[in-house]
Design a protein around this motif. Structure first.
Motif, PDB file in Angstrom:
ATOM      1  N   UNK A   1      60.904  20.038  64.496  1.00 25.38           N
ATOM      2  CA  UNK A   1      59.671  19.496  63.915  1.00 25.38           C
ATOM      3  C   UNK A   1      59.016  18.477  64.846  1.00 25.38           C
ATOM      4  N   UNK A   2      58.967  18.804  66.106  1.00 20.57           N
ATOM      5  CA  UNK A   2      58.453  17.891  67.121  1.00 20.57           C
ATOM      6  C   UNK A   2      56.934  17.812  67.020  1.00 20.57           C
ATOM      7  N   UNK A   3      56.413  16.624  66.724  1.00 19.03           N
ATOM      8  CA  UNK A   3      54.964  16.507  66.579  1.00 19.03           C
ATOM      9  C   UNK A   3      54.326  15.718  67.721  1.00 19.03           C
ATOM     10  N   UNK A   4      55.004  15.696  68.875  1.00 20.69           N
ATOM     11  CA  UNK A   4      54.412  15.009  70.023  1.00 20.69           C
ATOM     12  C   UNK A   4      53.225  15.811  70.556  1.00 20.69           C
ATOM     13  N   UNK A   5      52.211  15.119  71.085  1.00 17.89           N
ATOM     14  CA  UNK A   5      51.041  15.827  71.621  1.00 17.89           C
ATOM     15  C   UNK A   5      51.365  16.465  72.972  1.00 17.89           C
TER      16      UNK A   5
ATOM     17  N   UNK B   1      69.038  20.213  54.533  1.00 19.96           N
ATOM     18  CA  UNK B   1      68.243  19.794  53.384  1.00 19.96           C
ATOM     19  C   UNK B   1      66.789  20.228  53.452  1.00 19.96           C
ATOM     20  N   UNK B   2      66.463  21.049  54.441  1.00 24.54           N
ATOM     21  CA  UNK B   2      65.081  21.524  54.578  1.00 24.54           C
ATOM     22  C   UNK B   2      64.952  22.975  54.168  1.00 24.54           C
TER      23      UNK B   2
ATOM     24  N   UNK C   1      77.019  26.389  60.517  1.00 24.57           N
ATOM     25  CA  UNK C   1      76.677  27.128  59.293  1.00 24.57           C
ATOM     26  C   UNK C   1      75.220  27.580  59.332  1.00 24.57           C
ATOM     27  N   UNK C   2      74.334  26.708  59.798  1.00 26.98           N
ATOM     28  CA  UNK C   2      72.905  27.023  59.879  1.00 26.98           C
ATOM     29  C   UNK C   2      72.658  28.176  60.851  1.00 26.98           C
ATOM     30  N   UNK C   3      73.343  28.161  61.987  1.00 32.20           N
ATOM     31  CA  UNK C   3      73.180  29.232  62.972  1.00 32.20           C
ATOM     32  C   UNK C   3      73.781  30.556  62.500  1.00 32.20           C
ATOM     33  N   UNK C   4      74.833  30.494  61.704  1.00 31.93           N
ATOM     34  CA  UNK C   4      75.543  31.705  61.275  1.00 31.93           C
ATOM     35  C   UNK C   4      74.934  32.358  60.032  1.00 31.93           C
TER      36      UNK C   4
ATOM     37  N   UNK D   1      60.889  23.531  58.223  1.00 31.89           N
ATOM     38  CA  UNK D   1      61.254  22.200  57.721  1.00 31.89           C
ATOM     39  C   UNK D   1      62.735  21.980  57.991  1.00 31.89           C
ATOM     40  N   UNK D   2      63.035  21.060  58.892  1.00 26.68           N
ATOM     41  CA  UNK D   2      64.421  20.833  59.300  1.00 26.68           C
ATOM     42  C   UNK D   2      65.073  19.656  58.581  1.00 26.68           C
ATOM     43  N   UNK D   3      64.478  19.201  57.504  1.00 27.76           N
ATOM     44  CA  UNK D   3      65.102  18.178  56.675  1.00 27.76           C
ATOM     45  C   UNK D   3      65.510  16.950  57.476  1.00 27.76           C
TER      46      UNK D   3
END
Length: 198
Positions: free
Chosen positions: A22-26, A113-114, A102-105, A80-82
């Motif tokens: 969720x990187x919001x850098x310009x 939590x996202x 777990x998220x990758x599998x 959304x990465x929570x």
């Protein structure tokens, strides 16, 4: 005839190893320079009937640099990465190695939590399926590479794990044609047709 949606990957805003969830850098200066160099080749995209972008600063700035003046679409936001928002993969792994595994599998899990990968792909696919337009209309969407990867998984009806095997480079274009539930990935000819064939 069918709708023609060309995704343009946002220019890079940071070095690859520094990318964050969720990187919001310009855009940094290198990203601006890349977008301006690409603008000449991608200029025909600005003639599309509908022009959209992800809500990230990079996507908006890339669209502006390409002359698209895109309309922000919240549905094209990154996953959304929570509580992992703003972390690199390495940082998340150092803090919660089991949760990252777990998220990758499991594409249905969201231990951060996202949003799960399946929910992300479904959201982006839902946006694609609800595009207005007449037969033959051209649509451009400047989006983060992760959003384009999710769209491709949806279009191809591929297993969610396919997401991890797709590499979308900054300022690359990907075109899909069709209508809700009936999308096709389109490969264009050589460099000269890259943008003019939208």
């Amino acid at each position: 005839m069918a709708l023609r949606v060309t995704f343009v990957a946002a220019a890079r805003g940071s070095p690859l190893l520094a990318e964050r969830f969720d990187d919001d850098r310009p855009l940094d200066q290198a990203g601006w320079d890349e977008a301006l160099r690409a603008a000449r080749d991608l200029l025909p995209l600005a003639a599309a009937e509908l022009r959209y972008c992800s809500p990230t600063p990079r996507s908006r700035a890339t669209g502006d640099a390409l002359g698209c003046a895109p309309l922000v679409q919240v549905a094209l936001r990154e996953c959304d990465m929570g509580r992992w928002r703003g972390m690199t993969v390495g940082e998340a792994m150092a803090r919660e190695p089991g949760a990252v595994d777990a998220w990758l599998a499991d594409p249905r899990s969201a231990p951060h939590g996202g949003e799960s990968l399946v929910a992300f792909v479904t959201r982006v696919g839902g946006w694609l399926d609800t595009r207005p337009g007449e037969d033959g209309d051209r649509i451009v969407a400047v989006a983060e590479p992760s959003v384009i990867r999710a769209a491709l998984v949806y279009v191809l009806r591929a297993p969610p794990a396919t997401y991890w095997n797709l590499d979308v480079r900054p300022l690359s274009t990907t075109t899909v044609t069709g209508r809700a539930g009936r999308w096709h990935l389109r490969f264009e000819g050589g460099t000269s047709s890259r943008a003019s064939g939208i």
